[in-house]
Write an enzyme that holds these catalytic residues in place. Structure first.
Site, mmCIF file in Angstrom:
data_model
loop_
_atom_site.group_PDB
_atom_site.id
_atom_site.type_symbol
_atom_site.label_atom_id
_atom_site.label_comp_id
_atom_site.label_asym_id
_atom_site.label_seq_id
_atom_site.Cartn_x
_atom_site.Cartn_y
_atom_site.Cartn_z
ATOM 1 N N LYS A 19 -112.590 115.831 125.792
ATOM 2 C CA LYS A 19 -112.552 115.118 127.079
ATOM 3 C C LYS A 19 -111.519 115.761 128.019
ATOM 4 C CE LYS A 19 -112.625 111.727 130.146
ATOM 5 N NZ LYS A 19 -113.721 111.594 131.100
ATOM 6 N N LYS A 79 -104.035 111.213 136.361
ATOM 7 C CA LYS A 79 -103.726 110.819 134.974
ATOM 8 C C LYS A 79 -104.387 111.781 133.989
ATOM 9 C CE LYS A 79 -106.135 108.083 132.373
ATOM 10 N NZ LYS A 79 -106.757 107.056 131.518
ATOM 11 N N THR A 89 -109.344 107.191 128.101
ATOM 12 C CA THR A 89 -108.811 108.554 128.151
ATOM 13 C C THR A 89 -107.303 108.460 127.954
ATOM 14 O OG1 THR A 89 -110.535 109.137 129.734
ATOM 15 C CG2 THR A 89 -108.680 110.660 129.514
#
Ligand code: NAD
Length: 309
Positions: free
Chosen positions: A175, A250, A100
């Site tokens: 995502k 994050k 990611t």
């Protein structure tokens, strides 16, 4: 059978690579952490001593790295004249980043790959460590059509679902938008759970109602933050992490950055971010992100959480 290079054999990468071994591929792996590499070796990954050695002869190369800066360094190189894998892989290799990362990093990887004539796919995943072990991850694939089509077939042994989302960076876009919703609905199920309790409801009965009503969500079903209701809830295990607060912070920071760049006001996302930052500042970055429930009660009491335990 293909030769597959795998860089980053951590909590996700290790079990993912093992499914490719099971599928009959020759998987050549590397991790900077020797302990992680050793665990992968036990599942049949051929461990080598640097990333270039894992990638050089591979038909396809996967990366599963912690943050944007790691993907940039490993794939593009740069600092101190370091060579990235795009300069090492075979010209016909397919490179997939399952990490990611932020949109700008994904874009930079696509641009660097294209400049060298290498096929690259952004291939982030959802489903967590449990999904990585079970081989049921959802893959979100972004890139040129021929490359994403090939990628969809290749990820099969690790996937429950593989979506070809669109062109370059479309996978990472999906995502980040998904995880933005995850962390907002986590906040919602935390507040709902504590309100139901405060109003005298039995938590199991309320949970049964909400999961078949309009309050339903993935965090409600998976992370319900009251002990003894949902077997998979971190609240049953003193908020031992299934998804660390640091990782949530994050992912959400990348989503908020993308929202800012698009001129959006992601107010609920910012609230979730403020809660994650607070948990990290209090020293709980390695505990589960569902510990945000801690801030719902004004009395400091958090069912299922003993900071001294
Ligand atoms: P992790 O920290 O367990 O694994 C990353 C691995 O990369 C580590 O073993 C680390 O030693 C290795 N590494 C770091 N720099 C390296 C380098 N230069 N060369 C080789 N190896 C290097 O993290 P994870 O939980 O496995 O997550 C990996 C990626 O997947 C992250 O981008 C994360 O956001 C994403 N992800 C994680 C989850 C989850 O639930 N853990 C879910 C979906 C997506």
């Amino acid at each position: 059978m293909a030769v597959i290079g795998w860089i980053g054999l951590g909590h996700m990468g290790g079990p993912m690579a093992s499914h490719l071994v099971e599928a009959g591929h020759d998987v050549v792996g590397y991790d900077v952490d020797a302990g992680m590499a050793e665990r992968a070796a036990a599942t049949g990954v051929r461990v080598v001593t640097d990333a270039a050695a894992a990638a050089r002869d591979a038909d396809a190369v996967f990366t599963s790295l912690p943050r944007s800066e790691h993907s940039r360094a490993v794939l593009i190189g740069g600092e101190g004249g370091r060579i990235g894998l795009f300069d090492v892989v075979r010209p016909d290799a397919l490179v997939l980043d399952t990490s990611t990362v932020d949109v700008a990093t994904s874009r930079a990887c696509h641009d660097a790959a294209e400049a060298r004539g290498i096929r690259f796919v952004d291939a982030p995943v959802s489903g967590g460590i449990a999904g990585a072990h079970a081989g049921t991850l959802t893959f979100m694939l972004g890139g040129e059509e021929a490359a994403t089509g090939e990628a969809a077939g290749l990820v099969g042994p690790m996937a429950g679902h593989a979506f070809v989302v669109g062109g370059p960076t479309a996978g990472i876009a999906a995502k980040l938008a998904n995880n933005l919703m995850l962390f907002i609905t986590l906040q919602a199920s935390s507040e709902g759970a504590r309100l139901a309790e405060a109003l005298g409801l039995d938590p199991t009965i309320f949970h049964d109602i909400a999961t078949v009503s309009s309050g339903d969500s993935w965090p409600l079903r998976t992370w319900y933050p009251v002990p003894g209701v949902v077997p998979t809830s971190p609240a049953n295990r003193n908020f031992d992490a299934t998804f660390t607060t640091r990782l949530a912070e994050k992912d959400l920071s990348y989503a908020l950055e993308a929202g800012d760049a698009a001129g959006l006001d992601l107010a609920a996302g910012r609230l979730a971010m403020e809660r994650f930052t607070r948990l990290i500042d209090e020293g709980y970055g390695d505990l589960d992100c569902s510990l945000v429930v801690k801030y719902v009660g004004r009395d400091g009491r958090t069912p299922g959480f003993d900071p001294e335990a």
